[in-house]
Design an enzyme around this catalytic site. Sequence first.
Site, mmCIF file in Angstrom:
data_model
loop_
_atom_site.group_PDB
_atom_site.id
_atom_site.type_symbol
_atom_site.label_atom_id
_atom_site.label_comp_id
_atom_site.label_asym_id
_atom_site.label_seq_id
_atom_site.Cartn_x
_atom_site.Cartn_y
_atom_site.Cartn_z
ATOM 1 N N GLY A 36 0.818 -1.282 -0.210
ATOM 2 C CA GLY A 36 0.193 0.427 -0.012
ATOM 3 C C GLY A 36 1.124 1.217 0.366
ATOM 4 C CG HIS A 37 3.172 2.647 3.160
ATOM 5 N ND1 HIS A 37 3.438 1.164 4.610
ATOM 6 C CD2 HIS A 37 2.826 3.252 3.782
ATOM 7 C CE1 HIS A 37 2.834 1.220 5.334
ATOM 8 N NE2 HIS A 37 2.140 2.676 5.334
ATOM 9 C CE LYS A 149 -5.737 0.965 6.931
ATOM 10 N NZ LYS A 149 -4.854 -0.068 7.774
ATOM 11 C CD GLN A 153 -4.138 8.759 8.373
ATOM 12 O OE1 GLN A 153 -3.826 8.552 9.649
ATOM 13 N NE2 GLN A 153 -3.271 8.405 7.269
ATOM 14 C CG MET A 184 -1.775 -4.633 1.277
ATOM 15 S SD MET A 184 -0.191 -5.324 1.134
ATOM 16 C CE MET A 184 -1.027 -6.999 -0.794
HETATM 17 O O1 PAF Z 1 -1.391 6.863 7.882
HETATM 18 C C1 PAF Z 1 -0.363 7.139 8.920
HETATM 19 O O2 PAF Z 1 0.831 5.972 8.831
HETATM 20 C C2 PAF Z 1 -0.331 7.999 9.642
HETATM 21 O O3 PAF Z 1 -1.471 7.579 10.239
HETATM 22 C C3 PAF Z 1 0.160 9.040 9.707
HETATM 23 C C4 PAF Z 1 -0.522 9.725 8.821
HETATM 24 C C5 PAF Z 1 1.587 8.923 8.970
HETATM 25 C C6 PAF Z 1 0.576 10.120 10.437
HETATM 26 O O4 PAF Z 1 1.512 10.070 11.342
#
Ligand code: PAF
Length: 283
Positions: A36-37, A149, A153, A184
């Site tokens: 995902g990253h 996902k 946020q 993921m």
């Molecule tokens: O999604 C994440 O990994 C975290 O919540 C983020 C956006 C890096 C903030 O710490």
Amino acid sequence: MKIITSITMLRQILDNYRRQNKSIGFVPTMGAFHKGHLSLMRRCRKDHDIALVSIFVNPTQFAPGEDLSSYPRNKKNDVLLAKEENIDIIFYPSVKKLYSGRYLTHINVGEISEELCGKTRPNHFQGVATIVGKLINIVQPHVLYLGQKDAQQSVVIQQMVQDLNFPVKIKVLPTTREKNGLAMSSRNKYLSVEERKQASVLYKSLLLAKIKINAGQRNANAIIKSMRRNITENASCSIEYIACVDTQTLKPLKKLRGKILIALAVRFGHARLIDNILINMKD
Ligand code: PAF
């Protein structure tokens, strides 16, 4: 690829790129990279002259008793993976650098932080908004990339950016899934082999909801009930919530119409998993 730990040094390097009119894309992360990253990084790399990733396990978004100390950390592997994605800069600050001395300022994005995950994680989104606000001020990117996902946020960060006039565009990219549909997540590392198998029911239940909505079901409670039944019949887990909500206010809907978000949080052993789908109804 540069690995920078100093805020001052990062600012100098990025100021220089901005002077040369280079566009800067930014992927904020807590490390422990998964596919995902990598998909966010790939898109960021493709769209910008300079692709920057931050790795920072942000303590203020974890409540006491949550998994801050056990959260997976794997700097060596993360650096290798970022290199493979041709990332230009990794920003890797320490907790001391970001929350130095007497730290007093927090960003609270109001009632949308209190819905869904906010009900059981009361200060979580304040921690997320604060760190992302700080990172935006440090990096000053043109575009910031987030994953669908973490739907709530993304909504919270988009609201903050709009309310506080941060000059940055937010791009939310689709959830990357395992072959069996499991979204993921770095926290999937907490799952046993059996739990990982069973957790595929979460996405299946979201798809079941979609099928029912496509067949004309518009009653949110009926959708939630059938998802709940599907999950409990197929997995041994504890459901925290299943909700059909408005995509902007995140408030629960009774009757489904327009654009909706179906979101859930479910615990499998030590892992608290979240997933969601967006549905756009024509009628
Ligand atoms: O999604 C994440 O990994 C975290 O919540 C983020 C956006 C890096 C903030 O710490």
